[in-house]
Design an enzyme around this catalytic site. Structure first.
Site, PDB file in Angstrom:
ATOM      1  N   LYS A 147       0.822  -1.126  -0.028  1.00  0.00           N
ATOM      2  CA  LYS A 147       0.065   0.067   0.105  1.00  0.00           C
ATOM      3  C   LYS A 147       0.915   1.146  -0.068  1.00  0.00           C
ATOM      4  O   LYS A 147       0.466   2.329  -0.886  1.00  0.00           O
ATOM      5  CB  LYS A 147      -0.790  -0.158   1.085  1.00  0.00           C
ATOM      6  CG  LYS A 147      -2.099  -1.032   1.049  1.00  0.00           C
ATOM      7  CD  LYS A 147      -2.815  -1.322   2.317  1.00  0.00           C
ATOM      8  CE  LYS A 147      -3.710  -2.733   2.201  1.00  0.00           C
ATOM      9  NZ  LYS A 147      -4.332  -3.040   3.398  1.00  0.00           N
ATOM     10  N   GLN A 170      -4.282  -1.594   9.606  1.00  0.00           N
ATOM     11  CA  GLN A 170      -4.254  -2.615   9.083  1.00  0.00           C
ATOM     12  C   GLN A 170      -4.975  -3.600  10.095  1.00  0.00           C
ATOM     13  O   GLN A 170      -4.520  -3.561  11.499  1.00  0.00           O
ATOM     14  CB  GLN A 170      -2.843  -2.885   8.968  1.00  0.00           C
ATOM     15  CG  GLN A 170      -2.558  -4.298   8.315  1.00  0.00           C
ATOM     16  CD  GLN A 170      -3.097  -4.747   6.920  1.00  0.00           C
ATOM     17  OE1 GLN A 170      -3.020  -3.723   5.937  1.00  0.00           O
ATOM     18  NE2 GLN A 170      -4.027  -5.692   6.429  1.00  0.00           N
ATOM     19  N   ASP A 173     -10.916   2.805   4.285  1.00  0.00           N
ATOM     20  CA  ASP A 173     -11.373   1.172   4.407  1.00  0.00           C
ATOM     21  C   ASP A 173     -12.919   1.295   4.170  1.00  0.00           C
ATOM     22  O   ASP A 173     -13.463  -0.093   3.843  1.00  0.00           O
ATOM     23  CB  ASP A 173     -10.983   0.652   5.440  1.00  0.00           C
ATOM     24  CG  ASP A 173      -9.718  -0.451   5.130  1.00  0.00           C
ATOM     25  OD1 ASP A 173      -9.372  -0.580   4.082  1.00  0.00           O
ATOM     26  OD2 ASP A 173      -9.020  -0.705   6.151  1.00  0.00           O
TER      27      ASP A 173
END
Lengths: 310, 310
Positions: A64, A108, A131
């Site tokens: 990422k 994460q 997200d």
């Protein structure tokens, strides 16, 4: 491409090339990012937070960060020790919420047991929740009210579907296998928003093969290797395989492994009209959509419309 | 009961008696309310806000207030003129948010054009949002994270279903016709939470009769009189009719009207195993569930568990 499934040659299905589609989306993001920066001086900023030293998470976070760097985004990574307290985690999220250079915050998952995942997700400002996991974003996606951050993998599935079937999916029968918050439920919402007739099937579904056989569009997101068989697929269907399962591959040498999806690819490719491979299908879309969400967050923070990328 | 559909006698379906089930739920709420007040001194408080003088809205608001009074709730009604500004509306919501005697806030919809409905709904504190329309509550219902306020009509449908079919709906095929935020989408979420295989059908669905014919459970919520016909129903299915449509009833005299649902009752009753009538099916459940949500909000505000009412 030496590892492309050889059996696809005998089938009739077109292989949906997620790498190529994702490259096009990234190009478009790069273009829109330059435009944003030229017009406003603002550079999209993404903060990725990693707790602990899980190797898989490190790989994801690394990928990422590299993609964000490649696009010229402001990209910061916070790596915290595995014994980080929830309080310290919430403090960091609060700082990132208040940092005007950061438009997107990605924590994460998974998090260690002492940290309540839901509390952390709810602490992220919804407009920085790239997200799309904050309940406000889940609710906006479900109700259509307001501008939702849409989870990356489901949004990526939709771009692949539109790329394959065209912009009007209205009236198509879609069956989503799996009802996770990460993929199954949001992809069902997105398919419904595109006017598909949507069925969500899962482990308690009675005759799963028969249910899947109704589908013009199958989205498989259960995390069970090659569970969806060829004779579950209606001839001509489009199959999106979200599963990523690592299995032993003794043919490649002792101890070697390979990735397979939730769909038995060769069987399904002989029946479907189009199908995503694993790897190289949905996977490459997820990171592209994370970048798209970060750019979108930057645009929305300036009161600009969300750029069209699909 | 003189107006009960006479043709139901010739069918095989049991009529699901929403009035009786709702009376039982209300009894249970009364019991749990006394217990809450005995143990804590707290009385549940409901504020209903009505803007303008729409006659239908006045009827609904009046019925809600009377039921709250009957249960001994603190019950306040704010009636504002039709030209109330959004600012004044948001100020009132803010006051009710801060009022410790008020546990539930219901803003009667529709609102006049000068007031942005979504802005008002998002201004209500989610834990006081007894309609379950705040995106946080929609998101919590969808993701299962946290304690959601569940919209009243869908929650009422689920109580009728469990009362008819028992507590385990797992594996049943459910088809929801209609995808409104008020009913269709949340009832689909609730059926999925009960492990049904859920299909959402709507105006763009290609062969609606065939889709409905798959269903062990049909929930009709489209607002079109008697659209779902008897030959759409699988023999033995359970049919929940959420529609309330007023149609002319010349047989009752000139200018008279009567209520019918979204399902052709007599036809469906000849095929289904159980069906809700209109009126007297889902309707009575909605107010009961509003009271249940107000009690739940009062309990949660004290850190007590949500009482079981179903």
């Amino acid at each position: 491409m030496a590892n492309a499934p050889s059996s696809s040659a005998s089938g009739i299905a077109a292989t949906i090339d997620g790498r190529a589609v994702s490259a096009r989306v990234i190009e478009r993001i790069a273009f829109e990012t330059r435009r944003l920066t030229d017009e406003t001086g603002v550079v999209p900023g993404l903060a990725v937070v990693l707790v602990g030293d899980d190797p898989a998470s490190q790989v994801y976070v690394g990928a990422k960060g590299r993609k964000a760097d490649e696009l010229g985004f402001v990209s910061v990574q916070h790596t915290l020790p595995a014994d980080t307290s929830e309080e310290a985690m919430l403090r960091l999220v609060g700082e990132l919420n208040d940092d005007p250079a950061i438009h997107g915050i990605l924590v994460q998952l998974p998090l260690p047991a002492q940290i309540d995942k839901n509390r952390v997700i709810e602490a992220i400002r919804p407009e920085k929740d790239v997200d799309g996991f904050h309940p406000i974003n889940v609710g906006r996606l479900a109700s259509g009210a307001g501008e939702a951050m849409v989870p990356c993998t489901p949004a990526g599935c939709m771009i692949l579907l539109r790329d394959t079937l065209g912009d009007d999916l209205g009236g198509l029968e879609a069956v989503v296998v799996g009802r996770s918050n990460l993929v199954g439920k949001p992809v069902a919402q997105l398919l419904l928003n595109e006017n598909c007739t949507v069925t969500i099937a899962h482990s308690r579904t009675r005759d799963l093969p028969a249910v899947v056989r109704r589908a013009d569009i199958v989205v498989a997101a259960v995390g069970r290797q090659e569970m969806v068989r060829g004779d579950w697929i209606k001839p001509g269907a489009t199959v999106i395989d979200v599963g990523v399962n690592r299995i032993p591959a003794p043919e490649k040498g002792e101890g070697k492994t390979r990735l397979v999806g939730d769909v038995a690819f060769a069987e399904a490719a002989a029946v479907a009209s189009a199908i995503t491979p694993v790897p190289g299908g949905v996977g490459p879309m997820t990171i592209a959509l994370l970048m798209a969400n970060t750019l979108k967050a930057a645009c929305l923070s300036l009161g600009r419309p969300s750029p069209k990328l699909g």
